[in-house]
Design a protein around this motif. Structure first.
Motif, short mmCIF file in Angstrom:
data_model
loop_
_atom_site.label_atom_id
_atom_site.label_comp_id
_atom_site.label_asym_id
_atom_site.label_seq_id
_atom_site.Cartn_x
_atom_site.Cartn_y
_atom_site.Cartn_z
N THR A 44 1.08 -1.12 -0.03
CA THR A 44 0.11 -0.05 0.07
C THR A 44 0.91 1.11 0.06
O THR A 44 0.56 2.35 -0.74
N GLN A 84 -7.39 0.05 -1.11
CA GLN A 84 -7.45 -1.28 -0.40
C GLN A 84 -8.68 -1.44 0.22
O GLN A 84 -9.36 -2.40 0.32
N ASP A 160 -5.11 -1.76 -5.34
CA ASP A 160 -4.53 -2.12 -4.30
C ASP A 160 -5.49 -3.33 -3.66
O ASP A 160 -6.54 -3.13 -3.00
N GLU A 161 -5.07 -4.38 -3.87
CA GLU A 161 -5.68 -5.49 -3.13
C GLU A 161 -7.11 -5.60 -3.49
O GLU A 161 -8.04 -5.38 -2.66
N SER A 318 -1.53 -3.49 9.15
CA SER A 318 -1.70 -2.71 7.91
C SER A 318 -3.40 -2.35 7.86
O SER A 318 -4.13 -3.09 8.30
MG LIG Z 1 -2.07 -2.75 2.07
#
Ligand SMILES: [Mg+2]
Ligand SMILES: Nc1ncnc2c1ncn2[C@@H]1O[C@H](COP(=O)(O)OP(=O)(O)O)[C@@H](O)[C@H]1O
Lengths: 318, 263
Positions: A44, A84, A160-161, A318
């Protein structure tokens, strides 16, 4: 411009934590780069630096040839970002979320509305267009978030993910949408902790751990690097697991992973198989399963980092 | 791919347009969730009713007289509470990632914050209007003229704009939106009560009077009272503006610094 996104020696520290410890990466125009790493690896942070949201402490990066620090405004005109955590305004409807971004990008109202309708149709959200985003399911929210990052038709997209927390069906749907975007010529930087996701979508993979790049290559190259194949041995008797592990460790020179009664290890040379059979036979171990198969990226990860990719729930910093 | 021309920078005009668009977002939010409007409508009405009927008779003899004394102050107090919505909204944007999305767009750096603050000025204007209407129904009388009233509203909105920076700071520092509201109550109640909003300063002990005389809420309430009801206003208007400037001078840089640290 062969590299749409290019970074060299990116360093980012948060107090005592070094999130990025000198990351290099390059994404060729029109391809998908998978930034693969466990929770807390720095994915990230890397995306946020490349999206101009964070300034690196050292190193530099360009997007479309523009410097992410000195020419941040230009970079922002080239990128779309899906964070994310789905970052849509929950109190606005799906249509309003997209309209808002269109208007912010300076698109006239009628055109912005048309673009919103078009994206909602593309992402199968037309039926929910008039509902507040807080009533959406997780998968719908991700799709809206993705649509939001595409309003300005950016040539570069950061994901992001994108599928973390989605059920398998929603995940497969999102993969399909991402493939569609890549087919239309968009350059994608995708982060994931799912190794199969990187394998599915990425042309090239950069594996990071603790803020460092530990391997780079195509999915196939990485598999070759870490051991093209995986040897799996399952003894009939649970008490033989340790003996099996010792034998495969010695012959493969890799660190075996034991899951229940199944012992697996990456191997570079398929010729180890006869040796393993002989040694197990000598030791009087009866096996119910003995196989040599292509490595999964999970196994690749294990052999590259020396530790298994952690589950998202663990190490939840995170 | 349609590759639009790449602009080197964003113009002030663009920034203002983006600010208006972002303020529109907040107005739409209210349209979707009219209960939110209730939040900052019911509370001020409750204040007026409570203070008028609980304190009114005891302090000033008649409720009409008391309202004429207290309504300007109640409007000030309510105005301070309403500024907390800036922080709540900002905090929601920060925690939900909306702020990141906005910052990743090629828009003016100051537009997201300016849009948030501007939209809340609309809420301010609404609740001031509401308090005046309710107050008048209950017996509040404007003793000056329309110009005085408009000047009072303009002063209140100016102060609200300045005080929004306190709210921004709280919004940036708070962990979640609920804590912003909690701060609003625990910090703003004492500040507003230890003023001349509800009772005259000369009824209080001397040590308290010193603070009351310094309190911006006192000056603002005096100024609003002078402009709406009559009596001297110039000094308190000046003091209110000095306070507003001081608050901006301290809290705007702090907020911007905190915001840079957080994102
Ligand atoms: Mg992340
Ligand atoms: N804003 C922040 N403040 C402090 N530490 C942070 C911040 N953002 C990330 N980190 C730390 O930096 C490291 C990398 O985080 P992150 O980039 O989010 O990893 P990933 O996305 O791969 O899970 C983690 O140890 C994380 O705790």
């Amino acid at each position: 411009m062969t590299h749409a996104i290019w970074a060299e020696g990116l360093v980012k520290r948060f107090g005592g934590t070094t999130a990025l410890a000198g990351v290099d990466l390059a994404v060729r125009t029109g391809t998908v780069l998978g930034l693969l790493g466990p929770n807390g690896a720095g994915k990230t942070t890397a995306v946020r630096v490349l999206a101009t949201l964070l300034q690196p402490d050292a190193g530099h990066a360009t997007v479309g040839g523009y410097d992410v620090v000195r020419q941040a405004h230009q970079v922002r005109q080239l990128i779309g970002m899906t964070g994310q955590y789905a970052s849509v305004d929950e109190t606005l409807t799906g249509a309003e979320n997209l309209l808002l971004i269109g208007r912010l990008l300076g698109v006239p109202r009628a055109q912005a509305k048309a673009r919103a309708r078009e994206l909602l149709a593309q992402f199968e959200l037309t039926g929910a267009a008039g509902r507040a985003a807080k009533t959406y399911s997780g998968g719908m929210r991700r799709r809206l978030d993705l649509a939001a990052s595409l309003v300005g038709r950016p040539p570069m997209l950061y994901l992001d993910e994108p599928t973390t927390g989605l059920d398998p069906r929603a995940r497969a749907e999102l993969w399909e949408l991402i493939r569609g975007m890549v087919a239309s010529g968009v350059t994608v930087l995708l982060t994931t902790q799912y190794l199969d996701e990187a394998d599915e979508l990425a042309d090239e993979i950069v594996v990071i751990d603790h803020g460092r790049v530990i391997a780079t290559g195509t999915p196939d190259e990485l598999k070759a690097k870490a051991g093209a194949q995986t040897l799996a041995v399952r003894p009939a008797d649970a008490s033989h697991v340790a003996v099996v592990a010792d034998v495969v460790r010695e012959l493969s020179r890799g660190e075996p992973e034991v899951k229940g009664q199944l012992v697996t290890v990456p191997v570079a040379d398929p010729a180890v198989l006869p040796g393993v059979v002989r040694r197990l036979d000598d030791a009087g171990v009866v096996v119910t399963e003995l196989a040599l198969r292509s490595s999964s990226l999970n196994e690749v990860f294990l052999s590259l980092t020396g530790h298994a990719a952690e589950e998202p729930s663990e190490g939840s910093e995170s | 791919m349609t590759t639009a021309t790449i602009e080197p920078r964003v113009t002030v005009g663009d920034g203002l347009r983006q600010t208006l668009t972002l303020a529109w977002r907040t107005i739409v939010q209210v349209r979707h969730n009219p209960w939110e409007l209730g939040d900052y409508s019911i509370q001020p009405i409750m204040f007026v009713l409570l203070f008028t009927y609980v304190f009114g008779g005891a302090i000033a003899g008649s409720t009409g007289d008391y309202l004429t004394f207290a309504l300007p102050g109640i409007i000030v107090m309510n105005m301070l509470f309403v500024t907390m919505y800036v922080g709540t909204g900002l905090n929601t944007d920060l925690t939900k990632g909306v702020f990141d999305r906005l910052r990743s767009l090629p828009i003016a750096r100051w537009a997201p914050l300016a849009g948030r603050i501007l939209a809340d000025q609309v809420k301010q204007a609404w609740s001031i209007f509401l308090l005046l209407v309710v107050g008048m129904i209950l017996g509040f009388r404007i003793g000056t003229n329309l110009a005085g009233l408009l000047a009072a509203v303009a002063l209140l909105l100016t102060f609200a704009l300045a005080f929004s920076w306190v709210s921004v700071l709280v919004g940036v520092l708070a962990k979640d939106p609920e804590r912003v509201q909690l701060f609003g109550f625990t910090a703003l109640f004492p500040v507003t009560f230890v003023s001349n909003v509800f009772v005259r300063t000369d009824t209080m002990p001397g040590w308290l009077q010193a603070w009351v005389k310094l309190n911006p809420v006192t000056h603002l309430a005096d100024a609003a009272r002078g402009l709406m009801v009559g009596g001297p206003a110039a000094d308190s208007v000046v003091w209110s503006l000095v306070w507003a400037a001081a608050i901006v001078a301290v809290f705007a840089p702090l907020s911007v610094y905190a915001l840079k640290r957080r994102v």
